[in-house]
Design a protein around this motif. Structure first.
Motif, PDB file in Angstrom:
ATOM      1  N   UNK A  95      -6.702  -1.036  -4.707  1.00 45.45           N
ATOM      2  CA  UNK A  95      -5.766  -1.295  -5.799  1.00 45.45           C
ATOM      3  C   UNK A  95      -6.074  -0.377  -6.970  1.00 45.45           C
ATOM      4  N   UNK A  96      -5.017   0.077  -7.642  1.00 45.60           N
ATOM      5  CA  UNK A  96      -5.132   0.815  -8.889  1.00 45.60           C
ATOM      6  C   UNK A  96      -4.091   0.277  -9.860  1.00 45.60           C
ATOM      7  N   UNK A  97      -4.408   0.376 -11.149  1.00 50.18           N
ATOM      8  CA  UNK A  97      -3.536  -0.206 -12.171  1.00 50.18           C
ATOM      9  C   UNK A  97      -3.302   0.795 -13.284  1.00 50.18           C
ATOM     10  N   UNK A  98      -2.072   0.746 -13.813  1.00 50.65           N
ATOM     11  CA  UNK A  98      -1.710   1.525 -14.991  1.00 50.65           C
ATOM     12  C   UNK A  98      -0.719   0.701 -15.799  1.00 50.65           C
ATOM     13  N   UNK A  99      -1.168   0.172 -16.901  1.00 49.76           N
ATOM     14  CA  UNK A  99      -0.301  -0.682 -17.705  1.00 49.76           C
ATOM     15  C   UNK A  99       0.111  -1.929 -16.937  1.00 49.76           C
ATOM     16  N   UNK A 100       1.426  -2.131 -16.803  1.00 51.38           N
ATOM     17  CA  UNK A 100       1.938  -3.287 -16.074  1.00 51.38           C
ATOM     18  C   UNK A 100       2.084  -3.020 -14.579  1.00 51.38           C
ATOM     19  N   UNK A 101       1.842  -1.800 -14.149  1.00 48.94           N
ATOM     20  CA  UNK A 101       2.061  -1.429 -12.750  1.00 48.94           C
ATOM     21  C   UNK A 101       0.775  -1.558 -11.941  1.00 48.94           C
ATOM     22  N   UNK A 102       0.929  -2.078 -10.737  1.00 49.31           N
ATOM     23  CA  UNK A 102      -0.163  -2.193  -9.777  1.00 49.31           C
ATOM     24  C   UNK A 102       0.213  -1.431  -8.518  1.00 49.31           C
ATOM     25  N   UNK A 103      -0.623  -0.496  -8.104  1.00 49.62           N
ATOM     26  CA  UNK A 103      -0.415   0.260  -6.868  1.00 49.62           C
ATOM     27  C   UNK A 103      -1.433  -0.195  -5.844  1.00 49.62           C
ATOM     28  N   UNK A 104      -1.001  -0.287  -4.603  1.00 51.01           N
ATOM     29  CA  UNK A 104      -1.855  -0.796  -3.532  1.00 51.01           C
ATOM     30  C   UNK A 104      -1.687   0.077  -2.304  1.00 51.01           C
ATOM     31  N   UNK A 105      -2.794   0.497  -1.718  1.00 54.29           N
ATOM     32  CA  UNK A 105      -2.800   1.211  -0.440  1.00 54.29           C
ATOM     33  C   UNK A 105      -3.482   0.325   0.584  1.00 54.29           C
ATOM     34  N   UNK A 106      -2.814   0.107   1.704  1.00 56.58           N
ATOM     35  CA  UNK A 106      -3.332  -0.817   2.725  1.00 56.58           C
ATOM     36  C   UNK A 106      -2.910  -0.321   4.086  1.00 56.58           C
ATOM     37  N   UNK A 107      -3.767  -0.529   5.057  1.00 49.65           N
ATOM     38  CA  UNK A 107      -3.468  -0.118   6.426  1.00 49.65           C
ATOM     39  C   UNK A 107      -3.653  -1.321   7.343  1.00 49.65           C
ATOM     40  N   UNK A 108      -2.551  -1.753   7.943  1.00 48.05           N
ATOM     41  CA  UNK A 108      -2.630  -2.794   8.975  1.00 48.05           C
ATOM     42  C   UNK A 108      -2.211  -2.179  10.302  1.00 48.05           C
ATOM     43  N   UNK A 109      -0.953  -2.282  10.670  1.00 46.36           N
ATOM     44  CA  UNK A 109      -0.485  -1.559  11.853  1.00 46.36           C
ATOM     45  C   UNK A 109      -0.139  -0.115  11.505  1.00 46.36           C
ATOM     46  N   UNK A 110       0.155   0.147  10.224  1.00 43.40           N
ATOM     47  CA  UNK A 110       0.378   1.507   9.752  1.00 43.40           C
ATOM     48  C   UNK A 110       0.061   1.549   8.265  1.00 43.40           C
ATOM     49  N   UNK A 111       0.026   2.749   7.736  1.00 45.10           N
ATOM     50  CA  UNK A 111      -0.305   2.941   6.325  1.00 45.10           C
ATOM     51  C   UNK A 111       0.849   2.459   5.459  1.00 45.10           C
TER      52      UNK A 111
END
Length: 735
Positions: free
Chosen positions: A524-540
């Motif tokens: 997870x990464x955050x900038x202000x009110x925004x949250x970005x998430x990178x996750x890999x389950x069956x695909x990226x």
């Protein structure tokens, strides 16, 4: 030589090292793959090249205080040396032989600093005091080898120059992992080849901590679960939910009338009659044309026509004429009792929604590509959100109106079930699928080059629903940091999948920079009110949200690779909520196509009209289900009730103005009472008496046509039968 595979935590440690702590997040192992951080300044230090998955590590000496072509040196007096950390992509490996020789890769732009000097990103070689080379591996182009002349480094204070010489060095084709090899001593040679998948090639040469110099545009790594509470800033949602118009009865037709009001029926009636008169005045009809029997349609008759139109979605047949067929096992006598076949087909041919005299030519100010159906859109679509208050969660996606005819608006999308048709952007309630906004794609927008076409679409559809505390879920075509920031400024949350290459997204979450495997924890990464998430389950998967925090939930999902048939995963909450609320438009699309008018049309605007009618039916059924306390009806039963309501008070005799006298009324058909004459026909029409195309070899053509009736007839005996008998039909095979 020490080897070590970097774990996910090691990768994050390299990417997001804390500049205020010397050892924090630094990967370490007992095999001394990384240099000792306690080495005193000025002493020879070694650096290791660590491969993620399969890259190798090799020790080499420190570099001197020099300046490269990246930028000026900033010597802090510690004797530390800046070393660029290259992120390997599709890596081309290079080999180095002798002094100052190395292969050149195409390295990623992201680099990290240790100390006060940097190694160039493209595989250039810097010479140290003892003559050793420091190389940087990057991404070589697959399937191709490159040669580079040896580099000569000349120290003149704080700069160096590089010259090319004919003697070259071949850079071998690398695998998918970046790697490099550099000689440990002057004159020594070595060669390494990238073998693994996307991996990291890292170098540590000094005692200074790693500092991220990658441009992540203000995004910060979140390490602790539950560290953010993004949803707290959104305005509390307290809008009225459900139907908020005037009280209506419990009948199905009353709910449909919320969208198809008197203005709608008057528009259909007036414009259909107008177009019929324009057509008949500008065309010369054949004697056999059924348009000779046209007379103006009335509002009750138009309702009866739409009732049959909707009924054809309940009873699907191959041809429209089949609904009036007389075959015992497939006949539907109800259609003939409401309206004759010819009358239905005439109204369908002249069905129109606008005055053609008001058409503006292409290229002129005010030109509208959907002019033919614009009045219907302006009357019906605004009523969707006017009579209904949606819940907090909304869904934004697209629909396809299937059409294979000739049209400049038609698009092709091989990934859709309906590959040819019109693209429509839709905003709906997430759970029920109630359509709130509907906008048809009509070509590129002149303002799209400034902020993007998808940004304009979201802004247009969300305009009536901002400032109320809604959350909108959308896919990667629409999601971007720019639209998330704009919606957040209007008290509206956003959650959706997003391309990691979008402008404003953190570069550290790109697959080439941050490789993830199945089973890894999300980042997870955050900038202000925004949250970005990178996750890999069956695909990226990369997510962007302004309403969720960096928490995860345990889920049990099906799998064929387990003895129990299930496996447990830790799924980010933003992904879980996206799966729950993204399917609103798909739900509406599925329901509207269940009982859609099934027959094709060459007129493109008829397909759009049918789609709008189907959306009205779905929205009316949703309102009916929420507002009535009676037992719920299925969509099919609801359509049947609407058909019954539209036909209430209608009589077939009312529509026989100007037509032939009804046999049921006691009057004889005109073909039995008037004078008739045969004439040679210009074509070869079927005989209306003895031809029967439903039977094998039952077709029978003739060269004669009755002038008064306009039908083909054999001179003998069909002419006599047709003009003397009520039941004249007899196939020539039975004569």
């Amino acid at each position: 030589m020490a080897k070590r595979t970097m774990s996910r935590d090691d990768v994050l440690g390299v990417l997001f090292a804390d500049p205020d702590s010397e050892a924090e997040f630094m990967p370490s192992d007992d095999d001394d793959s990384f240099s000792d951080l306690s080495t005193p300044p000025g002493s020879p230090t070694t650096e290791s090249v660590v491969d993620h998955d399969q890259c190798t590590a090799q020790a080499r000496p420190n570099t001197p205080d020099i300046e490269n072509d990246v930028g000026p040196n900033t010597d802090n007096g510690s004797g530390n040396v800046d070393v660029r950390v290259e992120v390997g992509g599709r890596g081309g490996s290079g080999s180095a032989r002798g002094v100052n020789r190395a292969g050149e890769g195409l390295g990623a732009r992201t680099f990290y600093r240790t100390g006060s000097h940097a190694v160039p990103a493209h595989g250039e070689v810097l010479q140290d005091a003892s003559g050793g080379d420091v190389g940087a591996g990057g991404r070589g182009k697959r399937g191709r080898s490159m040669t580079r002349g040896s580099s000569r480094v000349r120290e003149d204070g704080a700069s160096f120059t590089r010259e090319r010489r004919p003697a070259g060095m071949k850079a071998n084709r690398g695998g998918r992992g970046g790697s490099y090899a550099a000689p440990a001593t002057r004159g020594a040679g070595g060669r390494r080849r990238g073998r693994g998948r996307r991996g990291f090639t890292s170098a540590t040469a000094t005692t200074a901590p790693l500092v991220v110099e990658a441009d992540n545009e203000g995004w910060e790594l979140l390490g602790n679960v539950g560290e953010t509470r993004n949803g707290n800033w959104i305005k509390s949602f307290d809008e009225p939910i459900g139907y908020h118009g005037e009280k209506v009865n419990d009948s199905a037709l009353d709910f449909l009338s919320l969208f198809l009001d008197d203005a709608f029926w008057n528009l259909l009636t007036v414009e259909t009659n107008r177009y019929a008169q324009q057509f008949l005045a500008s065309h010369e009809l054949l004697p056999s044309s059924r348009f000779h029997g046209w007379y103006d349609v009335t509002v009750p008759e138009m309702k009866a026509f739409i009732a049959l139109h909707l009924s054809m979605g309940l009873v699907e047949k191959h041809e429209i004429s089949d609904y009036w067929g007389e075959f015992e096992t497939t006949q539907t006598p109800g259609f003939g009792k409401v309206m004759s076949r010819n009358r239905f087909q005439i109204i369908l041919s002249f069905l129109h929604f606008t005055n053609n005299d008001n058409y503006i030519e292409r290229g002129q100010p005010g030109y509208d590509r959907i002019f033919k159906v614009r009045p219907i859109i302006d009357i019906v679509i605004p009523k969707f959100s006017a009579v209904y208050g949606p819940r907090k969660q909304l869904s934004l996606d697209e629909m396809t109106i299937a059409f294979k005819g000739r049209s400049t608006l038609k698009l092709y999308n091989p990934n859709k079930p309906d590959k040819y048709g019109y693209k429509v952007f839709v905003l709906s309630e997430a759970k029920s699928g109630y359509v709130l906004e509907w906008s048809m794609y009509t070509g590129p927008n002149a303002d799209a080059h400034e902020i993007g076409a998808s940004h304009l679409i979201v802004r247009k559809l969300m305009a009536p629903h901002t400032g109320k505390g809604h959350e909108v879920y959308m896919d990667s075509y629409y999601t971007s940091p720019a639209i998330a920031t704009e919606l957040a400024s209007r008290d509206t949350g956003l959650c959706g999948t997003v391309s990691s290459q979008r402008r404003g997204m953190p570069k550290a979450l790109r697959p080439a920079v941050l490789p993830l495997r199945k089973g890894d924890d999300p980042v997870f990464m955050q900038k202000g009110k925004m949250l970005a998430c990178a996750w890999h389950d069956t695909k990226r998967l990369t997510m962007l949200s302004t309403v969720h925090d960096n928490t995860c939930t345990r889920k049990r999902i099906r799998t064929k690779h387990s003895a129990t048939g299930y496996r447990d995963i830790s799924r980010p909450v933003c992904v879980d909520q996206y799966n729950s609320f993204m399917g609103g438009v798909d739900t509406a699309d599925q329901r509207m196509k269940t009982y859609l008018f099934p027959h094709r049309s060459r007129k493109w605007y008829n397909r759009i009209f049918n789609a709008i009618m189907s959306i009205c039916m779905v929205n009316a059924h949703i309102l009916y289900s929420q507002c009535t306390a009676t037992p719920q009806k299925t969509m099919k039963a609801f359509v049947e009730d609407i058909v019954t309501g539209l036909l209430e008070g209608w009589s077939k005799k009312e529509g026989n103005k100007g037509g032939r006298p009804s046999v049921d009324g006691g009057e004889m058909p005109r073909r039995l009472t008037e004078r008739h004459f045969l004439r040679n026909a210009d074509d070869r029409p079927d005989c209306v008496v003895c031809s029967d195309r439903t039977r094998p070899k039952g077709r029978h053509q003739t060269k004669y046509r009755c002038i008064q009736c306009g039908v083909g007839l054999c001179a003998v005996p069909c002419n006599e039968r047709y003009h003397t008998l009520k039941n004249f039909k007899q196939c020539h095979l039975d004569m």
